[in-house]
Motif scaffolding. Structure first.
Motif, PDB file in Angstrom:
ATOM      1  N   THR A  64       0.826  -1.214   0.000  1.00  0.00           N
ATOM      2  CA  THR A  64       0.000   0.000   0.000  1.00  0.00           C
ATOM      3  C   THR A  64       0.860   1.264   0.000  1.00  0.00           C
ATOM      4  N   GLY A  65       2.143   1.116   0.342  1.00  0.00           N
ATOM      5  CA  GLY A  65       3.010   2.293   0.468  1.00  0.00           C
ATOM      6  C   GLY A  65       2.995   2.874   1.881  1.00  0.00           C
ATOM      7  N   TYR A  66       2.183   2.309   2.771  1.00  0.00           N
ATOM      8  CA  TYR A  66       2.199   2.703   4.191  1.00  0.00           C
ATOM      9  C   TYR A  66       2.906   1.586   4.964  1.00  0.00           C
ATOM     10  N   PRO A  67       4.102   1.855   5.476  1.00  0.00           N
ATOM     11  CA  PRO A  67       4.952   0.785   6.010  1.00  0.00           C
ATOM     12  C   PRO A  67       4.320  -0.078   7.100  1.00  0.00           C
ATOM     13  N   ILE A  68       3.608   0.523   8.059  1.00  0.00           N
ATOM     14  CA  ILE A  68       3.069  -0.313   9.146  1.00  0.00           C
ATOM     15  C   ILE A  68       1.948  -1.222   8.605  1.00  0.00           C
ATOM     16  N   VAL A  69       1.193  -0.733   7.643  1.00  0.00           N
ATOM     17  CA  VAL A  69       0.133  -1.551   7.036  1.00  0.00           C
ATOM     18  C   VAL A  69       0.785  -2.708   6.269  1.00  0.00           C
ATOM     19  N   VAL A  79       8.625  -2.720  11.511  1.00  0.00           N
ATOM     20  CA  VAL A  79       8.584  -2.384  10.078  1.00  0.00           C
ATOM     21  C   VAL A  79       9.854  -2.890   9.388  1.00  0.00           C
ATOM     22  N   ARG A  80      10.991  -2.727  10.012  1.00  0.00           N
ATOM     23  CA  ARG A  80      12.251  -3.160   9.370  1.00  0.00           C
ATOM     24  C   ARG A  80      12.269  -4.669   9.159  1.00  0.00           C
ATOM     25  N   LYS A  81      11.645  -5.407  10.105  1.00  0.00           N
ATOM     26  CA  LYS A  81      11.632  -6.867   9.958  1.00  0.00           C
ATOM     27  C   LYS A  81      10.785  -7.303   8.761  1.00  0.00           C
ATOM     28  N   TRP A  82       9.607  -6.695   8.623  1.00  0.00           N
ATOM     29  CA  TRP A  82       8.668  -7.190   7.610  1.00  0.00           C
ATOM     30  C   TRP A  82       8.732  -6.435   6.294  1.00  0.00           C
ATOM     31  N   VAL A  83       9.339  -5.241   6.323  1.00  0.00           N
ATOM     32  CA  VAL A  83       9.490  -4.492   5.060  1.00  0.00           C
ATOM     33  C   VAL A  83      10.981  -4.192   4.916  1.00  0.00           C
ATOM     34  N   PRO A  84      11.781  -5.233   4.659  1.00  0.00           N
ATOM     35  CA  PRO A  84      13.239  -5.049   4.733  1.00  0.00           C
ATOM     36  C   PRO A  84      13.769  -4.053   3.710  1.00  0.00           C
TER      37      PRO A  84
END
Ligand code: FAD
Length: 482
Positions: free
Chosen positions: A326-331, A420-425
């Motif tokens: 979506t471009g929203y990191p936490i989502v 966020v860093r873990k799931w959106v590396p």
């Protein structure tokens, strides 16, 4: 002629455990042989038959239960088909004179089980059902006027005040085997595991389905997360919640066991943490009450005014949300955690659900369906209650006009950005300041972090402010039309 007494069929459902299992305890007390059975009855469940991730869990949980039963010289008989027909066939094959089970509360389960009980009794076959999965069954909790509670705090106050869950039951000492075992389908024939590609590969690193796995997770939680629960349960970057939801859904552990364990550990973990945890078990009970009293709760807006809500059809938006793009990191972090592990932290469930419903204005039932298929803890009561709570259409729900801001929610609940860093590396090298708003970073910062927005990571699919106003206007139109 056989000299051994006729067997009792013990029908396992969402109670895949040997300890604190009232139907099993009652069956063994009778001193007759016991035939443990599990029936995969997708037909009765219809559109709410277990989704893909739940089926993965179910496979491993049945495997674990069968192993535990073998230690008693017993077996787990597996069947597939309409439960009533399979049970009739088992009675014919074994000469069983009784069928025992623990109650389930989905509308289709209640309907099926009621009809089955009547049909068995009409044929002089004993049919007995028990409560194994709730602290208080829905029909026992009502307000002073005799109506169901519609507000959680009053519901929980009532349950908590009158609650005496008693001691959990031990596992049986002995399980008498029948002289002849009926035919069983093999676990592999139930085809519960994914084929090719194996999208559940990541699940194995996280979960140990089965009664022992549930117990180990509880011990791990009491040792660590429980001590931080009250304040820490909103932090997706910390291991402060129990992760017991799939074990609870499949009945590998009971709320009564949790209640007893929390009470024993109360001094060590502190009263506040203990009560907060129990109140979350209370939300589970409340969800079951809602589904019991409003059997269409999983399909229909509890507040009818939402039937007129102008939902958008947006296939691309839905797809971007499902894939975590979506471009929203936490989502995106939440949706990727869900896809990879079959689970998502509660705070992030609220943020992702809010984004789908309010930023994209997509009907909550689309999100509910996706969660149903991808969650290992997919639970009709909790899932529908969660979605209707976020949509604002439920009982005691968050108001529709409270729109989660995915930027500040990420900054507040994942302050160091570990989640966020873990799931959106692909965003890992961004400074904290921009982690939840990469589009605000200047070109040099993005380049240094190895990010090309729109290529390595998407630009936001909607602008937060514009989407928020669009949702509020839509909600206003509901009020004006009323
Ligand atoms: P803990 O914080 O350790 O809580 C212990 C137990 O309490 C949980 O295992 C769960 O059984 C119960 N619980 C905790 N929070 C809630 C809650 N808000 N509502 C009801 N029960 C709760 N939960 C499910 O079990 N299955 C679902 O399908 C499900 N879908 C959800 C969908 C949405 C949109 C939302 C917002 C929430 C949903 N929940 C669902 C509730 C909640 O998110 C999970 O129960 C929780 O995240 C599970 O993690 P845990 O076991 O670590 O919880």
């Amino acid at each position: 002629m056989s000299s051994s007494p006729p067997p009792i069929i013990l029908w396992f459902r969402q109670d895949l455990r040997l300890k604190d299992n009232p139907a099993l305890a009652a069956a063994t007390e009778r001193g007759q042989p016991v035939i443990p059975v599990y029936i995969l009855d997708d037909e009765s469940a219809g559109e709410w038959s277990p989704g893909g991730a739940s089926r993965w869990w179910l496979h491993h949980s049945l495997e674990s239960l069968a192993t535990d039963l073998r230690k008693f010289g017993s077996r787990l008989i597996l069947r597939e088909g309409l439960a009533a027909e399979e049970i009739d066939q088992l009675i014919q094959d074994t000469g069983a004179t009784a069928v025992y089970w623990n109650r389930c509360y989905e509308p289709f389960s209640l309907e099926r089980d009621k009809a089955l009980k009547a049909s068995l009794k009409a044929r002089d076959i004993e049919a007995a059902s028990f409560n194994a999965n709730l602290l208080a069954e829905p029909w026992t909790v009502k307000n002073k006027s005799g109506d169901p509670f519609r507000v959680f705090s009053a519901f929980w106050r009532s349950v908590r005040t009158n609650l005496d869950p008693g001691h959990p039951l031990p596992a049986p000492d002995d399980l008498e085997a029948p002289e002849h075992w009926p035919v069983s389908t093999s676990l592999d024939d139930l085809q519960l595991l994914p084929g090719n590609p194996n999208w559940a590969e990541g699940f194995e690193n996280v979960w140990s389905p089965g009664e022992q796995g549930a117990y180990d997770r509880l011990i791990g939680f009491l040792d660590c997360g429980a001590k931080h629960y009250d304040k820490g349960r909103d932090r997706p970057d910390k291991p402060y919640t129990s992760g017991l939801s799939p074990h609870l859904h499949h009945g590998e552990i009971s709320p009564r066991q949790l209640f007893a364990a929390i009470d024993t550990a109360r001094e060590e973990i502190g009263d506040k943490n203990a009560e907060k945890f129990l109140s979350e078990i209370g939300w589970r009970e409340f969800s079951y009450s809602l589904l019991f009293y409003f059997p269409n709760f999983a399909e229909k807006n509890y507040q009818e005014k939402f039937d007129r809500f102008p939902w958008r059809r947006d296939t691309d938006g839905l797809r971007a949300w499902q894939r975590g793009r979506t471009g929203y990191p936490i989502v995106d972090a939440g949706m990727r955690e869900l896809w990879t592990t079959g689970w998502m932290h509660n705070r992030v469930r609220m943020i992702t659900a809010s984004f789908l419903i309010k930023h994209l204005m997509i009907d909550w039932r689309e999100g509910e369906k996706w969660f149903w298929d991808t969650l290992v803890d997919a639970d009709l009561a909790n899932n529908s209650a969660g979605w209707q709570w976020v949509a604002g259409s439920g009982a005691d729900a968050s108001p529709y006009f409270r729109i989660f801001n995915p930027i500040t929610q990420g900054e507040k609940f994942d302050p160091e950005g570990d989640y966020v860093r873990k799931w959106v590396p692909e965003l890992a090298s961004l400074p904290d300041k921009f982690l939840n708003r990469p589009w605000e970073a200047d070109t040099a910062t993005l380049a240094k972090a190895g990010i090309r927005l729109g290529e390595t990571y998407p630009k936001p699919i909607v602008d937060h402010k514009t989407a928020r106003e669009r949702a509020l206007t839509a909600f206003q139109s509901l009020k004006e039309a009323a």
